[in-house]
Design a protein around this motif. Structure first.
Motif, PDB file in Angstrom:
ATOM      1  N   SER A   4      -9.676 -69.590  -3.244  1.00 26.23           N
ATOM      2  CA  SER A   4     -10.875 -69.717  -2.420  1.00 26.23           C
ATOM      3  C   SER A   4     -11.755 -70.866  -2.913  1.00 26.23           C
ATOM      4  CB  SER A   4     -11.658 -68.405  -2.442  1.00 26.23           C
ATOM      5  OG  SER A   4     -12.894 -68.551  -1.787  1.00 26.23           O
ATOM      6  N   THR A   5     -11.950 -70.936  -4.213  1.00 26.06           N
ATOM      7  CA  THR A   5     -12.778 -71.985  -4.784  1.00 26.06           C
ATOM      8  C   THR A   5     -12.154 -73.359  -4.567  1.00 26.06           C
ATOM      9  OG1 THR A   5     -13.610 -70.435  -6.438  1.00 26.06           O
ATOM     10  CG2 THR A   5     -13.905 -72.778  -6.903  1.00 26.06           C
ATOM     11  N   LEU A   6     -10.834 -73.453  -4.736  1.00 26.07           N
ATOM     12  CA  LEU A   6     -10.145 -74.721  -4.500  1.00 26.07           C
ATOM     13  C   LEU A   6     -10.326 -75.185  -3.060  1.00 26.07           C
ATOM     14  CD1 LEU A   6      -6.827 -74.332  -6.514  1.00 26.07           C
ATOM     15  CD2 LEU A   6      -8.533 -76.132  -6.786  1.00 26.07           C
ATOM     16  N   HIS A   7     -10.197 -74.265  -2.127  1.00 24.08           N
ATOM     17  CA  HIS A   7     -10.385 -74.610  -0.715  1.00 24.08           C
ATOM     18  C   HIS A   7     -11.785 -75.179  -0.487  1.00 24.08           C
ATOM     19  CE1 HIS A   7     -10.135 -74.409   3.630  1.00 24.08           C
ATOM     20  NE2 HIS A   7     -11.289 -73.756   3.623  1.00 24.08           N
ATOM     21  N   LYS A   8     -12.794 -74.517  -1.045  1.00 22.76           N
ATOM     22  CA  LYS A   8     -14.176 -74.975  -0.872  1.00 22.76           C
ATOM     23  C   LYS A   8     -14.402 -76.328  -1.532  1.00 22.76           C
ATOM     24  CE  LYS A   8     -15.886 -70.286  -0.529  1.00 22.76           C
ATOM     25  NZ  LYS A   8     -16.572 -69.194  -1.211  1.00 22.76           N
ATOM     26  N   LEU A   9     -13.847 -76.523  -2.723  1.00 19.69           N
ATOM     27  CA  LEU A   9     -14.005 -77.802  -3.414  1.00 19.69           C
ATOM     28  C   LEU A   9     -13.353 -78.945  -2.638  1.00 19.69           C
ATOM     29  CD1 LEU A   9     -13.451 -76.742  -7.124  1.00 19.69           C
ATOM     30  CD2 LEU A   9     -15.528 -77.773  -6.179  1.00 19.69           C
ATOM     31  N   ARG A  10     -12.187 -78.685  -2.073  1.00 24.64           N
ATOM     32  CA  ARG A  10     -11.512 -79.720  -1.286  1.00 24.64           C
ATOM     33  C   ARG A  10     -12.335 -80.088  -0.052  1.00 24.64           C
ATOM     34  NH1 ARG A  10      -6.359 -76.665  -2.861  1.00 24.64           N
ATOM     35  NH2 ARG A  10      -5.568 -77.952  -4.568  1.00 24.64           N
ATOM     36  N   GLU A  11     -12.967 -79.098   0.539  1.00 25.97           N
ATOM     37  CA  GLU A  11     -13.842 -79.358   1.686  1.00 25.97           C
ATOM     38  C   GLU A  11     -15.047 -80.194   1.261  1.00 25.97           C
ATOM     39  OE1 GLU A  11     -13.572 -78.570   5.008  1.00 25.97           O
ATOM     40  OE2 GLU A  11     -11.522 -78.037   4.483  1.00 25.97           O
TER      41      GLU A  11
END
Length: 68
Positions: free
Chosen positions: A17-24
């Motif tokens: 979840s955190t990786l997805h948000k960081l990529r965004e």
């Protein structure tokens, strides 16, 4: 320290979840009109992505080594 399978799976879910948000965040900041203005935030987010990617790989390795 020894973690249960459930703890590792939950940590993996949270990291995903955190990786997805960081990529965004990186995508958004790089898409700004003047991305150079946000270079420090972009660099920080990219370093966090790298760190979380390493953590994810270590969790996956730990899960693979567990008996079924």
């Amino acid at each position: 320290m020894i973690y249960s399978k459930e703890e590792l799976l939950e940590a993996k879910r949270q990291i995903d979840s955190t990786l997805h948000k960081l990529r965004e965040v990186v995508s958004t900041l790089e898409g700004k009109e003047t991305p150079a203005r946000y270079q420090s935030q972009i660099t920080l987010a990219k370093r966090r992505i790298q760190a979380f990617t390493i953590a994810m790989s270590l969790i996956e390795r730990e899960l693979e080594q567990r008996p079924r």
